[in-house]
Design an enzyme around this catalytic site. Structure first.
Site, PDB file in Angstrom:
ATOM      1  N   ASP A   5       0.861  -1.177   0.000  1.00  0.00           N
ATOM      2  CA  ASP A   5       0.000   0.000   0.000  1.00  0.00           C
ATOM      3  C   ASP A   5       0.900   1.230   0.000  1.00  0.00           C
ATOM      4  OD1 ASP A   5      -3.237   0.425   0.805  1.00  0.00           O
ATOM      5  OD2 ASP A   5      -1.932   2.174   0.971  1.00  0.00           O
TER       6      ASP A   5
ATOM      7  N   ASP B 192      -7.743  -4.126  -4.427  1.00  0.00           N
ATOM      8  CA  ASP B 192      -8.862  -3.666  -3.590  1.00  0.00           C
ATOM      9  C   ASP B 192      -8.849  -2.145  -3.684  1.00  0.00           C
ATOM     10  OD1 ASP B 192     -10.886  -3.377  -1.808  1.00  0.00           O
ATOM     11  OD2 ASP B 192      -9.833  -4.209  -0.083  1.00  0.00           O
TER      12      ASP B 192
ATOM     13  N   CYS C 155     -15.581  -1.711  -2.479  1.00  0.00           N
ATOM     14  CA  CYS C 155     -16.704  -1.776  -1.539  1.00  0.00           C
ATOM     15  C   CYS C 155     -17.707  -0.686  -1.926  1.00  0.00           C
ATOM     16  CB  CYS C 155     -16.248  -1.635  -0.091  1.00  0.00           C
ATOM     17  SG  CYS C 155     -15.247  -0.183   0.267  1.00  0.00           S
TER      18      CYS C 155
END
Length: 428
Positions: free
Chosen positions: A263, A306, A359
Protein backbone atom coordinates in the site's frame (compact mmCIF):
# COMPACT_ATOMS: atom_id res chain seq x y z
CA UNK A 1 -29.87 8.55 31.96
CA UNK A 2 -33.47 8.29 30.84
CA UNK A 3 -34.68 8.36 27.26
CA UNK A 4 -35.04 12.13 27.30
CA UNK A 5 -31.46 12.71 28.40
CA UNK A 6 -30.15 10.26 25.83
CA UNK A 7 -32.19 11.96 23.12
CA UNK A 8 -30.87 15.39 24.14
CA UNK A 9 -27.31 14.07 24.07
CA UNK A 10 -27.82 12.57 20.60
CA UNK A 11 -29.13 15.91 19.34
CA UNK A 12 -26.05 17.61 20.79
CA UNK A 13 -23.74 15.16 19.00
CA UNK A 14 -25.64 15.55 15.72
CA UNK A 15 -25.35 19.34 16.02
CA UNK A 16 -21.59 18.95 16.53
CA UNK A 17 -21.29 16.72 13.45
CA UNK A 18 -23.31 19.18 11.39
CA UNK A 19 -21.51 22.28 12.64
CA UNK A 20 -17.96 20.97 12.49
CA UNK A 21 -18.41 18.61 9.54
CA UNK A 22 -16.61 15.72 11.18
CA UNK A 23 -17.00 11.96 11.53
CA UNK A 24 -19.66 10.60 13.86
CA UNK A 25 -17.23 8.34 15.72
CA UNK A 26 -15.02 11.31 16.55
CA UNK A 27 -17.94 13.43 17.76
CA UNK A 28 -19.29 10.60 19.93
CA UNK A 29 -15.86 9.95 21.43
CA UNK A 30 -15.41 13.60 22.37
CA UNK A 31 -18.91 13.76 23.85
CA UNK A 32 -18.13 10.75 26.01
CA UNK A 33 -14.86 12.28 27.22
CA UNK A 34 -16.59 15.48 28.27
CA UNK A 35 -19.56 13.68 29.88
CA UNK A 36 -17.87 11.01 31.95
CA UNK A 37 -20.96 10.56 34.12
CA UNK A 38 -22.62 8.73 31.22
CA UNK A 39 -22.41 4.98 31.64
CA UNK A 40 -21.62 2.45 28.93
CA UNK A 41 -25.30 1.68 28.34
CA UNK A 42 -26.04 5.39 28.00
CA UNK A 43 -23.21 5.87 25.50
CA UNK A 44 -24.38 2.86 23.51
CA UNK A 45 -27.95 4.16 23.37
CA UNK A 46 -26.82 7.65 22.35
CA UNK A 47 -24.58 6.19 19.68
CA UNK A 48 -27.45 4.13 18.31
CA UNK A 49 -29.67 7.19 18.01
CA UNK A 50 -26.90 9.16 16.28
CA UNK A 51 -26.06 6.40 13.81
CA UNK A 52 -29.73 5.61 13.13
CA UNK A 53 -30.34 9.32 12.50
CA UNK A 54 -27.48 9.41 9.99
CA UNK A 55 -28.46 6.17 8.29
CA UNK A 56 -32.07 7.30 8.00
CA UNK A 57 -31.37 11.02 7.65
CA UNK A 58 -33.62 11.64 4.69
CA UNK A 59 -36.58 9.58 5.90
CA UNK A 60 -36.26 10.91 9.46
CA UNK A 61 -36.36 14.47 8.14
CA UNK A 62 -39.40 13.62 6.01
CA UNK A 63 -41.18 12.10 9.01
CA UNK A 64 -40.76 15.26 11.11
CA UNK A 65 -41.06 17.76 8.28
CA UNK A 66 -37.64 19.40 8.66
CA UNK A 67 -33.96 18.52 8.46
CA UNK A 68 -32.51 19.59 11.81
CA UNK A 69 -30.48 17.54 14.31
CA UNK A 70 -33.55 17.52 16.55
CA UNK A 71 -35.82 16.24 13.78
CA UNK A 72 -33.30 13.56 12.79
CA UNK A 73 -32.96 12.25 16.35
CA UNK A 74 -36.73 12.18 16.93
CA UNK A 75 -37.26 10.67 13.49
CA UNK A 76 -34.68 7.96 14.14
CA UNK A 77 -36.53 6.81 17.26
CA UNK A 78 -39.82 6.90 15.38
CA UNK A 79 -38.46 4.76 12.55
CA UNK A 80 -36.18 2.34 14.38
CA UNK A 81 -37.88 2.08 17.78
CA UNK A 82 -41.48 2.66 16.74
CA UNK A 83 -41.95 5.77 18.87
CA UNK A 84 -45.24 7.61 18.35
CA UNK A 85 -46.31 11.08 19.44
CA UNK A 86 -47.81 9.54 22.56
CA UNK A 87 -44.65 7.49 23.26
CA UNK A 88 -42.53 10.62 23.05
CA UNK A 89 -44.83 12.51 25.41
CA UNK A 90 -44.62 9.70 27.95
CA UNK A 91 -40.85 9.26 27.61
CA UNK A 92 -40.01 12.97 27.98
CA UNK A 93 -42.49 13.84 30.73
CA UNK A 94 -40.77 14.80 33.97
CA UNK A 95 -37.26 14.39 32.56
CA UNK A 96 -35.38 17.62 33.32
CA UNK A 97 -32.61 16.64 30.88
CA UNK A 98 -34.97 15.96 27.99
CA UNK A 99 -35.31 18.23 24.96
CA UNK A 100 -38.57 20.17 24.57
CA UNK A 101 -41.51 17.92 23.71
CA UNK A 102 -43.03 17.66 20.28
CA UNK A 103 -44.55 20.84 18.93
CA UNK A 104 -48.02 20.78 17.43
CA UNK A 105 -46.46 20.89 13.97
CA UNK A 106 -44.11 18.00 14.75
CA UNK A 107 -46.93 15.96 16.26
CA UNK A 108 -49.07 16.48 13.18
CA UNK A 109 -46.21 15.50 10.88
CA UNK A 110 -45.44 12.37 12.87
CA UNK A 111 -49.10 11.32 12.82
CA UNK A 112 -49.67 11.91 9.11
CA UNK A 113 -46.35 10.99 7.47
CA UNK A 114 -46.07 7.29 6.63
CA UNK A 115 -42.84 6.04 5.08
CA UNK A 116 -44.62 3.66 2.75
CA UNK A 117 -46.16 6.75 1.14
CA UNK A 118 -42.87 8.68 0.89
CA UNK A 119 -41.11 9.42 -2.43
CA UNK A 120 -38.66 6.78 -3.67
CA UNK A 121 -35.57 8.80 -2.75
CA UNK A 122 -36.80 9.29 0.81
CA UNK A 123 -37.48 5.56 1.29
CA UNK A 124 -34.06 4.87 -0.22
CA UNK A 125 -32.40 7.18 2.32
CA UNK A 126 -29.74 8.23 -0.16
CA UNK A 127 -28.47 11.62 -1.36
CA UNK A 128 -30.67 12.95 -4.13
CA UNK A 129 -27.84 13.05 -6.65
CA UNK A 130 -27.23 9.31 -6.06
CA UNK A 131 -30.75 8.26 -7.05
CA UNK A 132 -30.09 7.81 -10.80
CA UNK A 133 -26.73 6.20 -10.05
CA UNK A 134 -28.32 3.62 -7.77
CA UNK A 135 -31.17 3.01 -10.19
CA UNK A 136 -28.66 2.36 -12.96
CA UNK A 137 -26.67 -0.04 -10.78
CA UNK A 138 -29.56 -1.91 -9.18
CA UNK A 139 -32.41 -1.59 -11.65
CA UNK A 140 -35.98 -1.95 -10.43
CA UNK A 141 -34.79 -2.95 -6.93
CA UNK A 142 -32.84 0.25 -6.38
CA UNK A 143 -35.05 1.66 -3.60
CA UNK A 144 -34.98 -1.58 -1.61
CA UNK A 145 -31.23 -1.98 -2.26
CA UNK A 146 -30.52 1.54 -1.02
CA UNK A 147 -32.83 1.16 1.97
CA UNK A 148 -30.92 -1.99 2.97
CA UNK A 149 -27.76 0.14 3.01
CA UNK A 150 -29.49 2.29 5.65
CA UNK A 151 -30.20 -0.59 8.04
CA UNK A 152 -28.19 -1.50 11.11
CA UNK A 153 -25.31 -3.84 10.20
CA UNK A 154 -24.33 -7.16 11.78
CA UNK A 155 -20.88 -7.83 13.19
CA UNK A 156 -19.03 -10.39 11.07
CA UNK A 157 -15.93 -12.37 11.97
CA UNK A 158 -13.58 -14.54 9.90
CA UNK A 159 -12.19 -17.62 11.60
CA UNK A 160 -8.44 -17.85 11.12
CA UNK A 161 -8.03 -21.44 9.96
CA UNK A 162 -4.29 -21.25 10.56
CA UNK A 163 -5.08 -21.44 14.27
CA UNK A 164 -8.65 -22.61 14.83
CA UNK A 165 -11.71 -24.28 13.32
CA UNK A 166 -15.06 -22.50 13.15
CA UNK A 167 -16.77 -24.69 15.75
CA UNK A 168 -13.93 -24.00 18.18
CA UNK A 169 -14.41 -20.24 17.82
CA UNK A 170 -18.18 -20.60 18.18
CA UNK A 171 -17.64 -22.35 21.52
CA UNK A 172 -15.19 -19.66 22.63
CA UNK A 173 -17.74 -16.95 21.80
CA UNK A 174 -20.77 -18.83 23.10
CA UNK A 175 -22.13 -15.80 24.99
CA UNK A 176 -21.90 -13.46 21.99
CA UNK A 177 -24.60 -15.06 19.87
CA UNK A 178 -22.16 -15.73 17.02
CA UNK A 179 -23.28 -18.27 14.43
CA UNK A 180 -22.19 -19.36 10.95
CA UNK A 181 -22.54 -16.88 8.10
CA UNK A 182 -24.87 -17.76 5.25
CA UNK A 183 -22.17 -17.73 2.55
CA UNK A 184 -18.60 -17.38 3.82
CA UNK A 185 -17.41 -20.87 4.80
CA UNK A 186 -15.33 -19.71 7.77
CA UNK A 187 -17.42 -16.66 8.63
CA UNK A 188 -19.34 -16.01 11.84
CA UNK A 189 -22.08 -13.45 12.34
CA UNK A 190 -23.42 -11.63 15.36
CA UNK A 191 -26.74 -10.12 14.35
CA UNK A 192 -27.51 -6.43 14.07
CA UNK A 193 -28.02 -4.50 17.30
CA UNK A 194 -31.56 -4.57 18.59
CA UNK A 195 -33.08 -1.74 20.61
CA UNK A 196 -30.51 0.38 22.42
CA UNK A 197 -27.97 -2.36 23.01
CA UNK A 198 -24.53 -2.76 21.49
CA UNK A 199 -22.37 -5.43 19.94
CA UNK A 200 -20.04 -7.31 22.27
CA UNK A 201 -16.43 -6.19 22.37
CA UNK A 202 -15.10 -9.30 20.66
CA UNK A 203 -11.58 -7.87 20.40
CA UNK A 204 -11.31 -8.14 24.19
CA UNK A 205 -11.92 -11.88 23.99
CA UNK A 206 -8.96 -14.24 24.63
CA UNK A 207 -9.80 -15.99 21.34
CA UNK A 208 -9.14 -12.75 19.47
CA UNK A 209 -5.88 -12.11 21.30
CA UNK A 210 -4.81 -15.65 20.37
CA UNK A 211 -5.45 -14.90 16.69
CA UNK A 212 -8.34 -17.32 16.25
CA UNK A 213 -10.46 -14.79 14.35
CA UNK A 214 -10.52 -11.37 12.75
CA UNK A 215 -13.34 -8.85 12.43
CA UNK A 216 -14.20 -8.83 8.71
CA UNK A 217 -17.48 -8.29 6.86
CA UNK A 218 -18.78 -11.42 5.17
CA UNK A 219 -18.68 -9.62 1.80
CA UNK A 220 -14.97 -8.97 2.20
CA UNK A 221 -14.46 -12.64 3.00
CA UNK A 222 -16.43 -13.66 -0.08
CA UNK A 223 -14.44 -11.52 -2.51
CA UNK A 224 -11.19 -12.77 -1.00
CA UNK A 225 -12.40 -16.33 -1.62
CA UNK A 226 -13.48 -15.53 -5.19
CA UNK A 227 -9.98 -14.18 -5.91
CA UNK A 228 -8.79 -17.78 -5.77
CA UNK A 229 -5.59 -17.63 -3.73
CA UNK A 230 -4.32 -21.20 -3.30
CA UNK A 231 -1.37 -22.91 -1.61
CA UNK A 232 1.97 -22.19 -3.24
CA UNK A 233 0.86 -19.15 -5.25
CA UNK A 234 2.72 -15.89 -5.71
CA UNK A 235 0.22 -13.13 -4.82
CA UNK A 236 0.33 -9.35 -4.82
CA UNK A 237 -2.25 -7.50 -2.72
CA UNK A 238 -1.79 -4.18 -4.49
CA UNK A 239 -3.92 -1.95 -2.20
CA UNK A 240 -3.57 -3.92 1.02
CA UNK A 241 -4.59 -1.25 3.51
CA UNK A 242 -4.84 -2.75 6.99
CA UNK A 243 -4.45 -6.23 5.49
CA UNK A 244 -7.81 -7.94 5.96
CA UNK A 245 -7.77 -9.66 2.59
CA UNK A 246 -4.06 -10.49 2.83
CA UNK A 247 -4.76 -12.33 6.07
CA UNK A 248 -7.70 -14.17 4.52
CA UNK A 249 -5.61 -15.22 1.52
CA UNK A 250 -2.72 -16.28 3.75
CA UNK A 251 -5.04 -18.71 5.54
CA UNK A 252 -6.45 -19.97 2.23
CA UNK A 253 -2.87 -20.56 1.06
CA UNK A 254 -2.10 -22.48 4.28
CA UNK A 255 0.90 -20.23 4.96
CA UNK A 256 2.64 -21.41 1.79
CA UNK A 257 3.66 -19.48 -1.29
CA UNK A 258 4.17 -15.74 -0.93
CA UNK A 259 1.95 -12.67 -0.53
CA UNK A 260 3.33 -9.20 -1.05
CA UNK A 261 1.00 -6.78 0.76
CA UNK A 262 1.57 -3.35 -0.75
CA UNK A 263 0.00 0.00 0.00
CA UNK A 264 1.42 3.37 -0.99
CA UNK A 265 0.06 4.88 2.23
CA UNK A 266 2.27 3.85 5.18
CA UNK A 267 -0.34 4.91 7.70
CA UNK A 268 -3.03 2.71 6.13
CA UNK A 269 -0.63 -0.22 6.06
CA UNK A 270 0.61 0.20 9.65
CA UNK A 271 -1.96 -2.06 11.40
CA UNK A 272 -1.05 -5.06 9.25
CA UNK A 273 2.13 -5.89 11.18
CA UNK A 274 0.43 -6.59 14.51
CA UNK A 275 -2.39 -8.40 12.73
CA UNK A 276 0.04 -10.69 10.88
CA UNK A 277 1.86 -11.52 14.08
CA UNK A 278 -1.32 -12.29 16.00
CA UNK A 279 -2.73 -14.41 13.15
CA UNK A 280 0.48 -16.38 12.66
CA UNK A 281 0.76 -15.46 8.96
CA UNK A 282 4.31 -16.27 7.85
CA UNK A 283 3.93 -15.96 4.08
CA UNK A 284 3.09 -12.23 3.94
CA UNK A 285 5.62 -9.48 3.36
CA UNK A 286 4.29 -5.93 3.75
CA UNK A 287 5.77 -2.90 2.03
CA UNK A 288 4.87 0.69 1.20
CA UNK A 289 7.76 1.17 -1.23
CA UNK A 290 6.97 0.84 -4.93
CA UNK A 291 10.62 0.06 -5.62
CA UNK A 292 10.22 -3.27 -3.86
CA UNK A 293 7.67 -4.30 -6.51
CA UNK A 294 9.92 -3.92 -9.56
CA UNK A 295 11.17 -7.50 -9.41
CA UNK A 296 7.57 -8.79 -9.38
CA UNK A 297 6.50 -7.49 -12.80
CA UNK A 298 5.02 -10.24 -14.96
CA UNK A 299 5.54 -12.89 -12.29
CA UNK A 300 2.45 -12.98 -10.07
CA UNK A 301 -0.14 -15.75 -10.19
CA UNK A 302 -2.71 -13.40 -8.65
CA UNK A 303 -2.85 -9.64 -8.29
CA UNK A 304 -5.66 -8.39 -6.06
CA UNK A 305 -6.66 -4.74 -6.48
CA UNK A 306 -8.86 -3.67 -3.59
CA UNK A 307 -9.27 -0.24 -5.13
CA UNK A 308 -9.93 3.00 -3.27
CA UNK A 309 -13.58 3.89 -3.81
CA UNK A 310 -16.49 5.93 -2.51
CA UNK A 311 -17.29 3.26 0.06
CA UNK A 312 -20.97 3.39 -0.85
CA UNK A 313 -21.23 -0.30 -0.01
CA UNK A 314 -20.33 0.45 3.63
CA UNK A 315 -22.98 3.10 4.27
CA UNK A 316 -24.54 0.91 6.98
CA UNK A 317 -21.35 1.23 9.02
CA UNK A 318 -20.28 4.73 7.97
CA UNK A 319 -23.52 6.60 7.38
CA UNK A 320 -22.01 10.04 7.87
CA UNK A 321 -19.80 9.41 4.82
CA UNK A 322 -22.95 8.94 2.72
CA UNK A 323 -23.95 12.56 3.16
CA UNK A 324 -20.43 13.96 2.73
CA UNK A 325 -19.90 12.20 -0.60
CA UNK A 326 -19.98 14.39 -3.71
CA UNK A 327 -20.11 13.87 -7.45
CA UNK A 328 -16.62 15.35 -7.71
CA UNK A 329 -15.27 12.73 -5.29
CA UNK A 330 -16.87 9.98 -7.37
CA UNK A 331 -15.14 11.33 -10.46
CA UNK A 332 -11.80 11.46 -8.62
CA UNK A 333 -12.16 7.87 -7.49
CA UNK A 334 -12.84 6.68 -11.02
CA UNK A 335 -9.63 8.31 -12.24
CA UNK A 336 -7.65 6.72 -9.40
CA UNK A 337 -9.17 3.30 -10.10
CA UNK A 338 -8.23 3.47 -13.77
CA UNK A 339 -4.65 4.40 -12.91
CA UNK A 340 -4.31 1.69 -10.26
CA UNK A 341 -5.72 -1.02 -12.52
CA UNK A 342 -3.22 -0.12 -15.23
CA UNK A 343 -0.31 -0.18 -12.76
CA UNK A 344 -1.34 -3.43 -11.09
CA UNK A 345 -1.91 -5.27 -14.37
CA UNK A 346 1.83 -5.17 -15.13
CA UNK A 347 2.52 -7.65 -12.36
CA UNK A 348 0.28 -10.46 -13.63
CA UNK A 349 2.09 -13.33 -15.33
CA UNK A 350 0.71 -14.92 -18.53
CA UNK A 351 -2.11 -17.19 -17.42
CA UNK A 352 -2.34 -15.35 -14.10
CA UNK A 353 -5.33 -13.49 -12.72
CA UNK A 354 -6.09 -9.85 -12.02
CA UNK A 355 -8.88 -9.46 -9.43
CA UNK A 356 -10.57 -6.09 -9.06
CA UNK A 357 -12.55 -5.33 -5.89
CA UNK A 358 -14.40 -2.32 -4.50
CA UNK A 359 -16.70 -1.78 -1.54
CA UNK A 360 -18.95 0.32 -3.77
CA UNK A 361 -22.35 -0.35 -5.31
CA UNK A 362 -21.93 2.22 -8.10
CA UNK A 363 -21.51 0.87 -11.64
CA UNK A 364 -19.28 3.85 -12.41
CA UNK A 365 -16.65 2.38 -10.06
CA UNK A 366 -17.32 -1.25 -10.90
CA UNK A 367 -18.39 -2.67 -14.27
CA UNK A 368 -17.60 0.62 -16.02
CA UNK A 369 -14.01 0.51 -14.82
CA UNK A 370 -13.55 -3.12 -15.87
CA UNK A 371 -15.08 -2.43 -19.28
CA UNK A 372 -12.84 0.60 -19.79
CA UNK A 373 -9.76 -1.37 -18.75
CA UNK A 374 -10.54 -4.18 -21.17
CA UNK A 375 -11.04 -1.69 -23.99
CA UNK A 376 -7.75 0.07 -23.25
CA UNK A 377 -5.60 -2.95 -22.37
CA UNK A 378 -5.11 -5.87 -24.72
CA UNK A 379 -4.11 -9.23 -23.32
CA UNK A 380 -6.77 -9.71 -20.62
CA UNK A 381 -9.94 -11.80 -20.78
CA UNK A 382 -12.71 -11.81 -18.16
CA UNK A 383 -13.47 -15.09 -16.44
CA UNK A 384 -16.97 -16.53 -16.54
CA UNK A 385 -18.24 -14.96 -13.33
CA UNK A 386 -21.42 -17.02 -13.25
CA UNK A 387 -19.34 -20.20 -13.35
CA UNK A 388 -16.94 -18.79 -10.75
CA UNK A 389 -19.80 -18.10 -8.36
CA UNK A 390 -21.27 -21.54 -8.98
CA UNK A 391 -17.95 -23.23 -8.17
CA UNK A 392 -17.58 -21.35 -4.90
CA UNK A 393 -21.22 -21.22 -3.79
CA UNK A 394 -23.02 -24.02 -5.62
CA UNK A 395 -26.16 -23.87 -3.48
CA UNK A 396 -26.47 -20.07 -3.47
CA UNK A 397 -27.47 -19.30 -7.05
CA UNK A 398 -29.39 -16.06 -7.35
CA UNK A 399 -27.93 -14.47 -4.23
CA UNK A 400 -25.53 -12.11 -6.00
CA UNK A 401 -26.13 -9.88 -9.01
CA UNK A 402 -23.87 -11.40 -11.68
CA UNK A 403 -22.79 -10.24 -15.12
CA UNK A 404 -20.90 -13.23 -16.58
CA UNK A 405 -18.43 -10.94 -18.38
CA UNK A 406 -18.15 -7.97 -16.02
CA UNK A 407 -18.38 -9.17 -12.45
CA UNK A 408 -20.27 -10.00 -9.28
CA UNK A 409 -22.10 -7.52 -7.06
CA UNK A 410 -22.91 -8.21 -3.39
CA UNK A 411 -25.29 -6.13 -1.30
CA UNK A 412 -27.15 -6.12 2.03
CA UNK A 413 -30.44 -6.83 0.28
CA UNK A 414 -29.26 -9.82 -1.77
CA UNK A 415 -26.37 -11.37 0.11
CA UNK A 416 -26.77 -9.84 3.58
CA UNK A 417 -23.27 -8.37 3.31
CA UNK A 418 -21.88 -4.90 2.79
CA UNK A 419 -21.93 -3.77 -0.82
CA UNK A 420 -18.96 -5.28 -2.69
CA UNK A 421 -17.99 -5.73 -6.31
CA UNK A 422 -15.64 -8.39 -7.70
CA UNK A 423 -14.30 -8.99 -11.20
CA UNK A 424 -11.52 -11.32 -12.35
CA UNK A 425 -9.51 -11.10 -15.56
CA UNK A 426 -7.02 -13.63 -16.91
CA UNK A 427 -3.88 -12.54 -18.67
CA UNK A 428 -3.53 -14.19 -22.08
Amino acid sequence: MRTGGRLAAAIEVLEDIDRRYRPAAEALRDWGLSHRFAGSKDRAAIGNIVYDALRRKRSAAWMLGEETPRALAFGALAIEAGFTAQTFDEALAGDTFAPPGLSAQETAALKTHRLEQAPDGVRADCPEWCEPILERACGADWVDEAAALAARPPLDLRVNTLKAARDKVVRALDKSGAGPCALAPVGLRIGAIEGQGRHPNVQAEPAFQKGWFEVQDEGSQIVAQLAGAAPGMQVLDFCAGAGGKSLAMSAAMENTGQICAFDADKQRLAPIFDRLKRAGCRNVQATAGEGALEALEGRMDLVLVDAPCTGSGTWRRRPDAKWRLSEKQLEQRQAEQAEILEKASRFVRPGGRLAYVTCSVFAEENADRVRAFLEASSGFTPVDHAALWQRNFPEKAGFARIDPALGIALSPLRTGTDGFYFAALTRD
